[in-house]
Design a protein around this motif. Structure first.
Motif, PDB file in Angstrom:
ATOM      1  N   ALA A 171       0.962  -1.102  -0.019  1.00 59.53           N
ATOM      2  CA  ALA A 171      -0.092  -0.045  -0.039  1.00 59.53           C
ATOM      3  C   ALA A 171       0.999   1.423  -0.182  1.00 59.53           C
ATOM      4  O   ALA A 171       1.915   1.080   0.421  1.00 59.53           O
ATOM      5  CB  ALA A 171      -1.017   0.012   1.185  1.00 59.53           C
ATOM      6  N   ALA A 172       0.430   2.311  -0.429  1.00 58.26           N
ATOM      7  CA  ALA A 172       0.933   3.602  -0.337  1.00 58.26           C
ATOM      8  C   ALA A 172      -0.071   4.683  -0.208  1.00 58.26           C
ATOM      9  O   ALA A 172      -0.882   4.660  -0.445  1.00 58.26           O
ATOM     10  CB  ALA A 172       1.748   3.743  -1.863  1.00 58.26           C
ATOM     11  N   VAL A 173       0.735   5.840   0.811  1.00 54.78           N
ATOM     12  CA  VAL A 173       0.129   7.052   1.079  1.00 54.78           C
ATOM     13  C   VAL A 173       0.889   8.231   0.472  1.00 54.78           C
ATOM     14  O   VAL A 173       2.092   8.334   0.954  1.00 54.78           O
ATOM     15  CB  VAL A 173      -0.012   7.317   2.534  1.00 54.78           C
ATOM     16  CG1 VAL A 173      -1.010   8.234   2.832  1.00 54.78           C
ATOM     17  CG2 VAL A 173      -0.920   5.828   3.144  1.00 54.78           C
ATOM     18  N   GLY A 174       0.340   9.234  -0.128  1.00 52.00           N
ATOM     19  CA  GLY A 174       0.988  10.244  -0.420  1.00 52.00           C
ATOM     20  C   GLY A 174       0.459  11.480   0.073  1.00 52.00           C
ATOM     21  O   GLY A 174      -0.960  11.768   0.127  1.00 52.00           O
ATOM     22  N   LEU A 219      -3.542  11.987  -0.182  1.00 48.49           N
ATOM     23  CA  LEU A 219      -3.879  13.344   0.607  1.00 48.49           C
ATOM     24  C   LEU A 219      -3.471  14.497   0.230  1.00 48.49           C
ATOM     25  O   LEU A 219      -2.245  14.873   0.088  1.00 48.49           O
ATOM     26  CB  LEU A 219      -3.758  13.042   2.246  1.00 48.49           C
ATOM     27  CG  LEU A 219      -4.024  11.578   2.686  1.00 48.49           C
ATOM     28  CD1 LEU A 219      -3.676  11.602   3.973  1.00 48.49           C
ATOM     29  CD2 LEU A 219      -5.358  11.235   2.593  1.00 48.49           C
ATOM     30  N   HIS A 220      -4.289  15.440   0.254  1.00 52.50           N
ATOM     31  CA  HIS A 220      -3.855  17.016  -0.242  1.00 52.50           C
ATOM     32  C   HIS A 220      -5.003  18.124   0.433  1.00 52.50           C
ATOM     33  O   HIS A 220      -5.844  17.678   0.876  1.00 52.50           O
ATOM     34  CB  HIS A 220      -4.122  17.054  -1.698  1.00 52.50           C
ATOM     35  CG  HIS A 220      -3.061  17.427  -2.492  1.00 52.50           C
ATOM     36  ND1 HIS A 220      -2.277  16.241  -3.403  1.00 52.50           N
ATOM     37  CD2 HIS A 220      -2.398  18.418  -2.685  1.00 52.50           C
ATOM     38  CE1 HIS A 220      -1.295  17.103  -3.975  1.00 52.50           C
ATOM     39  NE2 HIS A 220      -1.198  18.530  -3.486  1.00 52.50           N
ATOM     40  N   GLY A 221      -4.443  19.151   0.576  1.00 50.16           N
ATOM     41  CA  GLY A 221      -4.953  20.236   0.962  1.00 50.16           C
ATOM     42  C   GLY A 221      -5.534  21.269  -0.311  1.00 50.16           C
ATOM     43  O   GLY A 221      -4.794  21.417  -1.082  1.00 50.16           O
ATOM     44  N   ASN A 231      -2.557  16.658  -8.948  1.00 48.35           N
ATOM     45  CA  ASN A 231      -1.748  15.907  -9.026  1.00 48.35           C
ATOM     46  C   ASN A 231      -2.446  14.481  -8.369  1.00 48.35           C
ATOM     47  O   ASN A 231      -2.278  13.451  -8.876  1.00 48.35           O
ATOM     48  CB  ASN A 231      -0.326  16.164  -8.152  1.00 48.35           C
ATOM     49  CG  ASN A 231       0.513  17.025  -8.972  1.00 48.35           C
ATOM     50  OD1 ASN A 231       1.562  16.766  -9.552  1.00 48.35           O
ATOM     51  ND2 ASN A 231       0.305  18.426  -9.012  1.00 48.35           N
ATOM     52  N   SER A 232      -2.857  14.740  -7.248  1.00 51.22           N
ATOM     53  CA  SER A 232      -3.629  13.471  -6.549  1.00 51.22           C
ATOM     54  C   SER A 232      -4.679  13.111  -7.242  1.00 51.22           C
ATOM     55  O   SER A 232      -4.719  11.759  -7.310  1.00 51.22           O
ATOM     56  CB  SER A 232      -3.737  13.820  -5.100  1.00 51.22           C
ATOM     57  OG  SER A 232      -2.713  13.960  -4.310  1.00 51.22           O
ATOM     58  N   GLN A 233      -5.460  14.110  -7.736  1.00 49.10           N
ATOM     59  CA  GLN A 233      -6.773  13.503  -8.371  1.00 49.10           C
ATOM     60  C   GLN A 233      -6.417  12.870  -9.868  1.00 49.10           C
ATOM     61  O   GLN A 233      -7.246  11.982  -9.883  1.00 49.10           O
ATOM     62  CB  GLN A 233      -7.665  14.836  -8.657  1.00 49.10           C
ATOM     63  CG  GLN A 233      -7.964  15.567  -7.420  1.00 49.10           C
ATOM     64  CD  GLN A 233      -8.566  17.119  -7.417  1.00 49.10           C
ATOM     65  OE1 GLN A 233      -8.129  17.615  -8.321  1.00 49.10           O
ATOM     66  NE2 GLN A 233      -9.652  17.271  -6.529  1.00 49.10           N
ATOM     67  N   ARG A 249      -8.315  12.187  -0.593  1.00 41.18           N
ATOM     68  CA  ARG A 249      -8.973  12.996   0.344  1.00 41.18           C
ATOM     69  C   ARG A 249      -8.435  14.477   0.185  1.00 41.18           C
ATOM     70  O   ARG A 249      -7.220  14.685   0.329  1.00 41.18           O
ATOM     71  CB  ARG A 249      -8.657  12.440   1.823  1.00 41.18           C
ATOM     72  CG  ARG A 249      -8.785  11.262   2.085  1.00 41.18           C
ATOM     73  CD  ARG A 249     -10.308  10.900   2.654  1.00 41.18           C
ATOM     74  NE  ARG A 249     -10.604   9.695   3.301  1.00 41.18           N
ATOM     75  CZ  ARG A 249     -10.713   8.560   2.570  1.00 41.18           C
ATOM     76  NH1 ARG A 249     -11.008   8.565   1.461  1.00 41.18           N
ATOM     77  NH2 ARG A 249     -10.843   7.360   3.390  1.00 41.18           N
ATOM     78  N   ILE A 250      -9.360  15.278  -0.030  1.00 39.10           N
ATOM     79  CA  ILE A 250      -8.881  16.749  -0.117  1.00 39.10           C
ATOM     80  C   ILE A 250      -9.333  17.363   1.301  1.00 39.10           C
ATOM     81  O   ILE A 250     -10.512  17.512   1.339  1.00 39.10           O
ATOM     82  CB  ILE A 250      -9.419  17.346  -1.278  1.00 39.10           C
ATOM     83  CG1 ILE A 250      -9.228  16.701  -2.594  1.00 39.10           C
ATOM     84  CG2 ILE A 250      -9.118  19.129  -1.360  1.00 39.10           C
ATOM     85  CD1 ILE A 250      -7.570  16.609  -2.811  1.00 39.10           C
ATOM     86  N   TYR A 251      -8.614  17.974   1.969  1.00 37.63           N
ATOM     87  CA  TYR A 251      -8.830  18.737   3.339  1.00 37.63           C
ATOM     88  C   TYR A 251      -9.176  20.204   3.018  1.00 37.63           C
ATOM     89  O   TYR A 251      -8.227  20.935   2.452  1.00 37.63           O
ATOM     90  CB  TYR A 251      -7.822  18.504   4.271  1.00 37.63           C
ATOM     91  CG  TYR A 251      -7.674  17.009   4.609  1.00 37.63           C
ATOM     92  CD1 TYR A 251      -8.393  16.290   5.065  1.00 37.63           C
ATOM     93  CD2 TYR A 251      -6.337  16.550   4.355  1.00 37.63           C
ATOM     94  CE1 TYR A 251      -8.346  14.715   5.237  1.00 37.63           C
ATOM     95  CE2 TYR A 251      -6.062  15.157   4.511  1.00 37.63           C
ATOM     96  CZ  TYR A 251      -6.798  14.525   5.028  1.00 37.63           C
ATOM     97  OH  TYR A 251      -6.820  13.111   5.185  1.00 37.63           O
TER      98      TYR A 251
END
Length: 287
Positions: A171-174, A219-221, A231-233, A249-251
């Motif tokens: 698994a990976a989390v960015g 994860l991004h703000g 980039n994440s999307q 997830r966009i915070y």
């Protein structure tokens, strides 16, 4: 891609001691804030290569006996700055959630250019596979995670099989990860670090999107102007369109540094990055 300027201008750090480095001050404040107890550093400065920058440390819950899931966390810094010494707050937070956490250093610009820092990440992963069981980790349940330039390294290791470790990553989390950021700004940090690659597409995690990629959490703000949320999307869309699994997830009201600070105890209320990461990885790494 964490610049010193953006660190120093972060509103959350403005009240910290001016004589200290921002992350050093954050580590100190994090230590003084209650919570995240019962974890300890079990390895310091283990070498995974011959260069002084090729070392790592490991954090784990105190008294761990079972083989726990593992997170290898790569810090950011525009590929030209950073040290694992500044990221104890992140390792402690993740270890307190039941993980063995590995913090590698890696070589930086101008000492090296692409692809040396990714090669260092792969070497650290190889060390983990061979040694983590002796420190309470399960080598069959390893995830990668990173912030900014560190997320770029983590995502490439997870997606691009040429580095030789993708199939060991479950698994990976960015956090605020640059995944689709061509063309480079001339003279900018990405250009300096990556601009001499024979094929610039090879520097882009999205280029290696695949159906059988490990599950991704990106994860991004929405206030990030350094690495834009698209980039994440875009990476998540590419993976999901192929039939893989990627979540975003966009915070709200969180910037490039804020999403990293949200792992620390003083600023955890800014975003649910720690809880979202922990829940995702515990599920993804369940035997």
């Amino acid at each position: 891609m964490m610049s010193r300027r953006s660190l120093l201008s972060a509103a959350a750090l403005s009240s910290l001691a001016a004589a200290c480095s921002p992350l050093g001050a954050l580590n100190g404040l994090n230590t003084l804030t209650p919570g995240d107890g019962q974890v300890r550093r079990v390895v310091d400065a283990a070498a995974f290569g011959t260069d002084p920058r090729q070392t790592l440390e490991i954090w784990a819950p105190k008294g761990v006996t079972a083989k726990l899931p593992v997170i290898v966390f790569f810090y950011g810094g525009s590929w030209n700055s950073g040290s694992r010494d500044g990221y104890g707050f992140a390792a402690k937070a993740l270890a307190a959630k039941g993980f063995v956490v590995v913090l590698p250093d890696y070589r930086l610009v101008p000492q090296v250019r692409w692809p040396a820092f990714v090669e260092d990440g792969a070497a650290a992963m190889t060390w983990v596979a061979a040694n983590i069981a002796a420190h309470g980790g399960d080598p069959t349940r390893v995830a990668v995670m990173g912030h900014s330039a560190g997320a770029h390294i983590a995502l490439l290791l997870a997606l691009d099989r040429r580095w030789g470790v993708a199939d060991t990553i479950k698994a990976a989390v960015g956090l605020a990860g640059p995944a689709d950021f061509l063309p480079f700004v001339a003279g900018g940090a990405a250009d300096a670090a990556l601009g001499k690659a024979a094929d610039l597409q090879d520097t882009q995690p999205i280029h290696f999107a695949r159906k059988d990629a490990p599950p991704l959490l990106l994860l991004h703000g929405d206030g990030d102007t350094t690495v834009l949320p698209r980039n994440s999307q875009r990476l998540a869309n590419a993976i999901n369109d192929m039939g893989g699994r990627a979540e975003v997830r966009i915070y709200p009201d969180v910037g490039h540094i804020g999403i990293l600070l949200a792992l620390s105890k003083p600023f955890r209320g800014k975003a649910n990055a720690l809880t979202d990461t922990s829940n995702f990885l515990l599920a993804a790494l369940t035997p």
